[in-house]
Design a protein around this motif. Structure first.
Motif, PDB file in Angstrom:
ATOM      1  N   GLU A   1       0.839  -1.196   0.000  1.00 27.06           N
ATOM      2  CA  GLU A   1       0.000   0.000   0.000  1.00 27.06           C
ATOM      3  C   GLU A   1       0.876   1.248   0.000  1.00 27.06           C
ATOM      4  O   GLU A   1       1.956   1.257   0.571  1.00 27.06           O
ATOM      5  N   VAL A   2       0.362   2.302  -0.642  1.00 28.12           N
ATOM      6  CA  VAL A   2       1.020   3.602  -0.629  1.00 28.12           C
ATOM      7  C   VAL A   2       0.272   4.469   0.368  1.00 28.12           C
ATOM      8  O   VAL A   2      -0.954   4.534   0.341  1.00 28.12           O
ATOM      9  N   GLY A   3       1.023   5.114   1.251  1.00 30.19           N
ATOM     10  CA  GLY A   3       0.400   5.956   2.265  1.00 30.19           C
ATOM     11  C   GLY A   3       0.847   7.401   2.168  1.00 30.19           C
ATOM     12  O   GLY A   3       1.568   7.790   1.245  1.00 30.19           O
ATOM     13  N   GLU A   4       0.407   8.174   3.147  1.00 27.57           N
ATOM     14  CA  GLU A   4       0.770   9.589   3.215  1.00 27.57           C
ATOM     15  C   GLU A   4       2.260   9.733   3.453  1.00 27.57           C
ATOM     16  O   GLU A   4       2.901   8.858   4.013  1.00 27.57           O
ATOM     17  N   GLY A   5       2.791  10.830   3.060  1.00 30.80           N
ATOM     18  CA  GLY A   5       4.189  11.123   3.349  1.00 30.80           C
ATOM     19  C   GLY A   5       5.036  11.419   2.123  1.00 30.80           C
ATOM     20  O   GLY A   5       5.745  12.380   2.127  1.00 30.80           O
ATOM     21  N   PRO A   6       5.062  10.664   1.092  1.00 33.20           N
ATOM     22  CA  PRO A   6       4.474   9.342   0.854  1.00 33.20           C
ATOM     23  C   PRO A   6       5.248   8.249   1.592  1.00 33.20           C
ATOM     24  O   PRO A   6       6.376   8.447   2.019  1.00 33.20           O
ATOM     25  N   SER A   7       4.602   7.117   1.716  1.00 34.73           N
ATOM     26  CA  SER A   7       5.218   5.961   2.354  1.00 34.73           C
ATOM     27  C   SER A   7       4.748   4.697   1.648  1.00 34.73           C
ATOM     28  O   SER A   7       3.763   4.720   0.912  1.00 34.73           O
ATOM     29  N   MET A   8       5.479   3.618   1.900  1.00 39.00           N
ATOM     30  CA  MET A   8       5.096   2.303   1.369  1.00 39.00           C
ATOM     31  C   MET A   8       4.930   1.376   2.556  1.00 39.00           C
ATOM     32  O   MET A   8       5.759   1.370   3.469  1.00 39.00           O
ATOM     33  N   THR A   9       3.857   0.595   2.527  1.00 40.28           N
ATOM     34  CA  THR A   9       3.629  -0.406   3.560  1.00 40.28           C
ATOM     35  C   THR A   9       3.532  -1.762   2.890  1.00 40.28           C
ATOM     36  O   THR A   9       2.712  -1.956   1.988  1.00 40.28           O
ATOM     37  N   TYR A  10       4.396  -2.658   3.324  1.00 38.41           N
ATOM     38  CA  TYR A  10       4.436  -4.021   2.805  1.00 38.41           C
ATOM     39  C   TYR A  10       3.784  -4.941   3.835  1.00 38.41           C
ATOM     40  O   TYR A  10       4.192  -4.956   4.995  1.00 38.41           O
ATOM     41  N   HIS A  11       2.773  -5.676   3.417  1.00 40.41           N
ATOM     42  CA  HIS A  11       2.073  -6.611   4.300  1.00 40.41           C
ATOM     43  C   HIS A  11       2.510  -8.031   3.955  1.00 40.41           C
ATOM     44  O   HIS A  11       2.383  -8.461   2.806  1.00 40.41           O
ATOM     45  N   TYR A  12       3.005  -8.740   4.969  1.00 39.69           N
ATOM     46  CA  TYR A  12       3.475 -10.113   4.793  1.00 39.69           C
ATOM     47  C   TYR A  12       2.677 -11.052   5.690  1.00 39.69           C
ATOM     48  O   TYR A  12       2.180 -10.648   6.743  1.00 39.69           O
TER      49      TYR A  12
END
Length: 173
Positions: A81-92
């Motif tokens: 997922e791409v979030g604010e900031g921007p940021s990346m969130t990886y779900h495992y």
């Protein structure tokens, strides 16, 4: 009269020097940047963050097309997922009771990828969320510029003390 004018001139110069010193000190105390603010700089930074967010969205789309994807035995990339900031969130997902997860290689890998590190200078961060097979969060790890700097300091300490992997690899070759 000449001595009087010289004394007044000296007093004026002393007052000017004191005023300059006071102004310089006030500027330092307020942490005013000596770099002049240029029109459009803030807009350029905003545009850059928008561009980073676009690139992150493209990368997330590519990764999500292949998801779920087994990266190594017991660890599956579920989604990005791409979030604010921007940021990346990886779900495992940790499968089959994949127990202890060592976070050091995750930080090492994130901090050593030049593109990821370059984005960090603009406030970008990466979050890694690990869940069990039922979707319960087991661990969440965020890596940003400060985390990379701390990791590098710790790694340097280990290397100096001879306990780091770099030292043991060098002696084994």
């Amino acid at each position: 009269m000449n001595k009087k004018h010289a004394f007044i001139g000296l007093a004026v110069v002393c007052l000017l020097v004191c005023a300059l010193v006071w102004a310089w000190q006030a500027r330092k105390d307020k942490k005013v940047s000596q770099v002049p603010v240029q029109a459009g700089l803030e807009e350029s930074f905003r545009d850059l963050k928008v561009e980073i967010a676009k690139r992150f969205a493209q990368a997330a789309d590519l990764l999500n097309k292949d998801a779920p994807k087994t990266l190594q035995p017991g660890i599956v990339l579920k989604r990005v997922e791409v979030g604010e900031g921007p940021s990346m969130t990886y779900h495992y997902v940790l499968e089959n009771g994949a127990a202890a997860l060592d976070t050091e290689p995750v930080v090492e890998r994130t901090c050593s990828v030049p593109e990821m590190r370059d984005y960090m200078q603009y406030g970008v961060f990466y979050t890694y969320v690990y869940e069990d097979g039922q979707g319960k969060e087991l661990l969440s790890l965020t890596v940003d510029e400060a985390a990379c700097e701390a990791h590098e300091r710790e790694k340097a300490k280990k290397d100096v003390n001879g306990t780091g992997q770099a030292g043991s690899q060098a002696s084994g070759q």
